[in-house]
Design a protein around this motif. Structure first.
Motif, PDB file in Angstrom:
ATOM      1  N   LEU A  65       0.830  -1.208   0.000  1.00 32.09           N
ATOM      2  CA  LEU A  65       0.000   0.000   0.000  1.00 32.09           C
ATOM      3  C   LEU A  65       0.865   1.259   0.000  1.00 32.09           C
ATOM      4  O   LEU A  65       0.566   2.229  -0.715  1.00 32.09           O
ATOM      5  N   ALA A  66       1.937   1.241   0.768  1.00 38.48           N
ATOM      6  CA  ALA A  66       2.835   2.402   0.814  1.00 38.48           C
ATOM      7  C   ALA A  66       3.431   2.668  -0.562  1.00 38.48           C
ATOM      8  O   ALA A  66       3.459   3.813  -1.031  1.00 38.48           O
ATOM      9  N   LEU A  67       3.879   1.615  -1.233  1.00 38.60           N
ATOM     10  CA  LEU A  67       4.452   1.779  -2.570  1.00 38.60           C
ATOM     11  C   LEU A  67       3.396   2.243  -3.570  1.00 38.60           C
ATOM     12  O   LEU A  67       3.661   3.103  -4.414  1.00 38.60           O
ATOM     13  N   ALA A  68       2.187   1.714  -3.457  1.00 38.88           N
ATOM     14  CA  ALA A  68       1.105   2.141  -4.348  1.00 38.88           C
ATOM     15  C   ALA A  68       0.813   3.631  -4.165  1.00 38.88           C
ATOM     16  O   ALA A  68       0.583   4.350  -5.143  1.00 38.88           O
ATOM     17  N   LEU A  69       0.868   4.106  -2.925  1.00 40.95           N
ATOM     18  CA  LEU A  69       0.645   5.532  -2.672  1.00 40.95           C
ATOM     19  C   LEU A  69       1.796   6.395  -3.189  1.00 40.95           C
ATOM     20  O   LEU A  69       1.593   7.532  -3.599  1.00 40.95           O
ATOM     21  N   VAL A  70       2.998   5.849  -3.172  1.00 34.59           N
ATOM     22  CA  VAL A  70       4.142   6.572  -3.730  1.00 34.59           C
ATOM     23  C   VAL A  70       3.984   6.701  -5.241  1.00 34.59           C
ATOM     24  O   VAL A  70       4.193   7.765  -5.818  1.00 34.59           O
TER      25      VAL A  70
ATOM     26  N   ARG B 131      -2.266   5.505   9.352  1.00 29.17           N
ATOM     27  CA  ARG B 131      -1.791   4.170   9.736  1.00 29.17           C
ATOM     28  C   ARG B 131      -0.432   3.871   9.127  1.00 29.17           C
ATOM     29  O   ARG B 131       0.459   3.349   9.802  1.00 29.17           O
ATOM     30  N   LEU B 132      -0.252   4.217   7.856  1.00 29.18           N
ATOM     31  CA  LEU B 132       1.035   3.963   7.207  1.00 29.18           C
ATOM     32  C   LEU B 132       2.137   4.835   7.805  1.00 29.18           C
ATOM     33  O   LEU B 132       3.267   4.378   7.978  1.00 29.18           O
ATOM     34  N   GLN B 133       1.810   6.065   8.135  1.00 36.12           N
ATOM     35  CA  GLN B 133       2.815   6.936   8.734  1.00 36.12           C
ATOM     36  C   GLN B 133       3.236   6.398  10.107  1.00 36.12           C
ATOM     37  O   GLN B 133       4.427   6.347  10.418  1.00 36.12           O
ATOM     38  N   ASN B 134       2.278   5.970  10.900  1.00 36.40           N
ATOM     39  CA  ASN B 134       2.609   5.387  12.204  1.00 36.40           C
ATOM     40  C   ASN B 134       3.386   4.087  12.053  1.00 36.40           C
ATOM     41  O   ASN B 134       4.325   3.829  12.803  1.00 36.40           O
TER      42      ASN B 134
ATOM     43  N   THR C 180       9.551   3.709   3.973  1.00 35.87           N
ATOM     44  CA  THR C 180      10.473   4.850   3.932  1.00 35.87           C
ATOM     45  C   THR C 180      10.126   5.763   2.767  1.00 35.87           C
ATOM     46  O   THR C 180      10.069   6.983   2.915  1.00 35.87           O
ATOM     47  N   LEU C 181       9.878   5.180   1.596  1.00 37.24           N
ATOM     48  CA  LEU C 181       9.482   5.979   0.434  1.00 37.24           C
ATOM     49  C   LEU C 181       8.185   6.735   0.712  1.00 37.24           C
ATOM     50  O   LEU C 181       8.045   7.909   0.373  1.00 37.24           O
ATOM     51  N   PHE C 182       7.247   6.042   1.328  1.00 38.33           N
ATOM     52  CA  PHE C 182       5.977   6.677   1.692  1.00 38.33           C
ATOM     53  C   PHE C 182       6.228   7.877   2.608  1.00 38.33           C
ATOM     54  O   PHE C 182       5.667   8.957   2.413  1.00 38.33           O
ATOM     55  N   THR C 183       7.074   7.686   3.599  1.00 39.67           N
ATOM     56  CA  THR C 183       7.369   8.743   4.555  1.00 39.67           C
ATOM     57  C   THR C 183       7.967   9.958   3.855  1.00 39.67           C
ATOM     58  O   THR C 183       7.624  11.095   4.174  1.00 39.67           O
ATOM     59  N   ILE C 184       8.848   9.726   2.919  1.00 41.87           N
ATOM     60  CA  ILE C 184       9.461  10.828   2.183  1.00 41.87           C
ATOM     61  C   ILE C 184       8.384  11.673   1.510  1.00 41.87           C
ATOM     62  O   ILE C 184       8.417  12.897   1.560  1.00 41.87           O
ATOM     63  N   GLN C 185       7.418  11.023   0.901  1.00 39.17           N
ATOM     64  CA  GLN C 185       6.373  11.729   0.157  1.00 39.17           C
ATOM     65  C   GLN C 185       5.266  12.296   1.018  1.00 39.17           C
ATOM     66  O   GLN C 185       4.695  13.327   0.701  1.00 39.17           O
ATOM     67  N   HIS C 186       4.936  11.622   2.093  1.00 34.81           N
ATOM     68  CA  HIS C 186       3.733  11.968   2.855  1.00 34.81           C
ATOM     69  C   HIS C 186       4.009  12.395   4.293  1.00 34.81           C
ATOM     70  O   HIS C 186       3.104  12.349   5.126  1.00 34.81           O
ATOM     71  N   TRP C 187       5.220  12.806   4.593  1.00 34.12           N
ATOM     72  CA  TRP C 187       5.584  13.134   5.974  1.00 34.12           C
ATOM     73  C   TRP C 187       4.728  14.258   6.519  1.00 34.12           C
ATOM     74  O   TRP C 187       4.671  15.343   5.958  1.00 34.12           O
ATOM     75  N   GLN C 188       4.055  13.985   7.616  1.00 37.84           N
ATOM     76  CA  GLN C 188       3.248  14.981   8.319  1.00 37.84           C
ATOM     77  C   GLN C 188       3.510  14.803   9.809  1.00 37.84           C
ATOM     78  O   GLN C 188       2.784  14.086  10.496  1.00 37.84           O
ATOM     79  N   PRO C 189       4.562  15.431  10.313  1.00 34.54           N
ATOM     80  CA  PRO C 189       4.964  15.186  11.696  1.00 34.54           C
ATOM     81  C   PRO C 189       3.895  15.498  12.733  1.00 34.54           C
ATOM     82  O   PRO C 189       3.882  14.890  13.792  1.00 34.54           O
ATOM     83  N   GLU C 190       2.985  16.392  12.428  1.00 34.17           N
ATOM     84  CA  GLU C 190       1.946  16.727  13.398  1.00 34.17           C
ATOM     85  C   GLU C 190       0.949  15.589  13.580  1.00 34.17           C
ATOM     86  O   GLU C 190       0.180  15.589  14.540  1.00 34.17           O
ATOM     87  N   GLN C 191       0.962  14.592  12.697  1.00 34.85           N
ATOM     88  CA  GLN C 191      -0.003  13.502  12.787  1.00 34.85           C
ATOM     89  C   GLN C 191       0.565  12.237  13.413  1.00 34.85           C
ATOM     90  O   GLN C 191      -0.099  11.216  13.434  1.00 34.85           O
ATOM     91  N   ILE C 192       1.787  12.286  13.904  1.00 34.17           N
ATOM     92  CA  ILE C 192       2.360  11.084  14.504  1.00 34.17           C
ATOM     93  C   ILE C 192       2.789  11.358  15.935  1.00 34.17           C
ATOM     94  O   ILE C 192       2.885  12.503  16.364  1.00 34.17           O
ATOM     95  N   GLU C 193       3.055  10.288  16.622  1.00 33.36           N
ATOM     96  CA  GLU C 193       3.560  10.413  17.986  1.00 33.36           C
ATOM     97  C   GLU C 193       5.029  10.833  17.888  1.00 33.36           C
ATOM     98  O   GLU C 193       5.904  10.029  17.590  1.00 33.36           O
ATOM     99  N   ASN C 194       5.276  12.095  18.106  1.00 33.20           N
ATOM    100  CA  ASN C 194       6.600  12.672  17.891  1.00 33.20           C
ATOM    101  C   ASN C 194       7.656  12.097  18.826  1.00 33.20           C
ATOM    102  O   ASN C 194       8.828  12.071  18.494  1.00 33.20           O
ATOM    103  N   SER C 195       7.255  11.614  20.000  1.00 33.96           N
ATOM    104  CA  SER C 195       8.241  11.113  20.957  1.00 33.96           C
ATOM    105  C   SER C 195       9.005   9.917  20.390  1.00 33.96           C
ATOM    106  O   SER C 195      10.194   9.772  20.668  1.00 33.96           O
ATOM    107  N   LYS C 196       8.362   9.073  19.594  1.00 30.90           N
ATOM    108  CA  LYS C 196       9.063   7.934  18.993  1.00 30.90           C
ATOM    109  C   LYS C 196      10.137   8.407  18.028  1.00 30.90           C
ATOM    110  O   LYS C 196      11.227   7.859  17.982  1.00 30.90           O
ATOM    111  N   CYS C 197       9.834   9.423  17.245  1.00 29.48           N
ATOM    112  CA  CYS C 197      10.817   9.975  16.310  1.00 29.48           C
ATOM    113  C   CYS C 197      11.991  10.576  17.064  1.00 29.48           C
ATOM    114  O   CYS C 197      13.147  10.365  16.701  1.00 29.48           O
TER     115      CYS C 197
END
Length: 184
Positions: free
Chosen positions: A14-19, A53-56, A94-111
């Protein structure tokens, strides 16, 4: 294949399909990964929930890759190699994250925790004389991220062969792009 592995493979697909199709509807994404619309809707009922879900999952996979590399005890070169291998397992996320990174939508403490672990690893490597000290550990962490992201994308675009991606990242990160002085 275990249920966990099947779920990871599905998420990676799914991540690759979204990329490859960033504006695709859920119906188009279901078709792209070879499942029914109903199956995809059970997994995530909306496009927004799928992106979340994919970002998390991406952040969790990254944190797990760092944890499994045992950077606290690994010898520096081996730690880099293991980290690269672990991160590469979920390259689609990782590819998905590059394209769709939205830090405000994830639990920042893990990052932040993951970044701090990498910074500590590179600092320890500097203190032991394995890594340069004229570049901060934080900057080396960012170089690692940049090389990982760009080389995975270069592979996807066909510019770099899959079999060389990890080797190239490791060489450039640890040795730079200059010709070694013994062969110059």
């Amino acid at each position: 294949m275990t249920e966990h592995e099947t779920n990871n493979a599905f998420q990676n697909a799914l991540a690759l399909a979204l990329v490859e199709h960033p504006r695709a509807s859920l119906q188009e994404l279901a078709c792209a990964v070879g499942v029914s619309k109903a199956t995809l809707y059970r997994f995530c009922p909306t496009r927004e929930s799928l992106l979340d879900r994919l970002q998390n999952s991406s952040v969790n996979a990254y944190a797990q890759a760092i944890q499994e590399a045992n950077l606290e005890t690994a010898e520096p070169r081996e730690g880099v190699r293991k980290l690269l291998e672990n991160c590469y397992k979920n390259k689609e996320l990782t590819l998905f994250t590059i394209q769709h990174w939205q830090p405000e939508q994830i639990e920042n403490s893990k990052c932040i925790q993951a970044q701090e672990k990498l910074d500590a690893f590179f600092l320890k490597g500097q203190q032991s004389g394995h890594f340069r000290v004229d570049i901060s550990a934080a900057a080396i962490t960012e170089c690692f991220h940049g090389l990982l992201f760009t080389m995975i994308e270069a592979e996807r675009l066909g510019r770099v062969p899959r079999t060389r991606v990890l080797t190239i990242i490791e060489l450039v990160l640890l040795e730079g792009v200059s010709v070694p002085s013994s062969t110059a």
